[in-house]
Write an enzyme that holds these catalytic residues in place. Structure first.
Site, short mmCIF file in Angstrom:
data_model
loop_
_atom_site.label_atom_id
_atom_site.label_comp_id
_atom_site.label_asym_id
_atom_site.label_seq_id
_atom_site.Cartn_x
_atom_site.Cartn_y
_atom_site.Cartn_z
N ASP A 37 14.22 5.00 7.26
CA ASP A 37 14.94 4.30 8.70
C ASP A 37 16.47 4.47 8.60
O ASP A 37 16.95 4.35 7.60
CB ASP A 37 14.20 3.00 8.59
CG ASP A 37 14.74 2.18 9.76
OD1 ASP A 37 14.62 2.82 10.94
OD2 ASP A 37 15.66 1.30 9.56
N ASP A 39 18.78 2.63 11.20
CA ASP A 39 19.63 1.33 11.23
C ASP A 39 18.96 0.02 10.54
O ASP A 39 17.81 -0.30 10.57
CB ASP A 39 19.54 0.94 12.83
CG ASP A 39 20.25 1.93 13.65
OD1 ASP A 39 21.28 2.63 13.48
OD2 ASP A 39 19.51 2.47 14.65
#
Length: 229
Positions: A37, A39
């Site tokens: 991922d 952010d």
């Protein structure tokens, strides 16, 4: 409705319609990957940011990415970016940020990302899934696996919220939750239980490398409770 699109090292490669996915067969020539991922996991979460000046790697991210790459894992970024649909920023602006991020990561870690897979769709107000690519759906991971011949059963998904974990589980990957305080809802189900919880990307990399050294294809990795202590 448009599907997700893929930003690679050279820029935007175009739109890809997502309809249905054939099963990804496990063969010796398929390779495992690490899906990561963006952010809150690789970089500090600054909502809707497209300014390269605000890019900051999370604690241990550079070291973790380097360790994974040295162990032979391709690293693929998979990210929800609803700001593209809601008008917070454009694809061109996001492409500038993506290039700055990949350049910065390569400069600091020596690692080039294998790809960046983006879902541009916003959540549906009704609560229904808006597409097949927005995490917790597994579409981004499956798209990358088909494009690069990754073995999802030997791959990993690392993220900072349980939607990342569910996406990884639904794709058939093992999962690691970065337990850094970004998950606040804790909606628990078997698909949202991480195989491991770690305090940083560097700690997550240690787990993955250790598993790989002892035949990490085994799915019996410890499952730690996902509720806050």
């Amino acid at each position: 409705m448009s599907g997700p699109f893929t930003f690679m090292q050279s820029g935007v490669t175009g739109n890809h319609a997502l309809t249905a996915f054939p099963p990804v067969l496990v063969e010796n020539k398929l390779t495992p990957a690490v899906f990561l991922d963006k952010d809150g996991s690789l970089i500090e979460d600054v909502p809707y940011n497209v300014d390269p000046a605000h890019l900051r790697f999370t604690s241990g991210a550079v070291e973790g990415v380097r360790m994974l790459a040295e162990a032979g894992f391709p690293i693929v970024l998979v990210t929800n970016q609803p700001g593209l649909t809601t008008g917070r920023f454009t694809r061109a602006q996001f492409a500038v940020l993506q290039k700055a991020l990949t350049d910065k990561l390569e400069a600091e870690s020596g690692v080039a990302l294998a790809g960046v897979y983006v879902c541009p769709h916003a959540p549906d107000p009704s609560g229904l899934a808006p597409c097949l690519c927005r995490k917790p759906a597994p579409g981004l991971l499956r798209q990358a696996a088909m494009a690069h011949r990754y073995d999802l059963s030997r791959s990993w998904m690392i993220g900072d919220i349980l939607d990342d974990i569910e996406a990884g589980r639904r794709a058939g990957c093992r999962t690691i939750l970065l337990d850094v305080g970004n998950e606040t809802i804790w909606r628990i189900s078997p698909l949202r239980m991480p195989h491991y919880r770690c305090a940083s990307l560097f700690e997550a990399a240690k787990v993955i490398v250790a598993e790989a050294a002892t035949d990490g294809a085994i799915h019996g990795a410890p499952v730690f409770p996902a509720e806050p202590a």
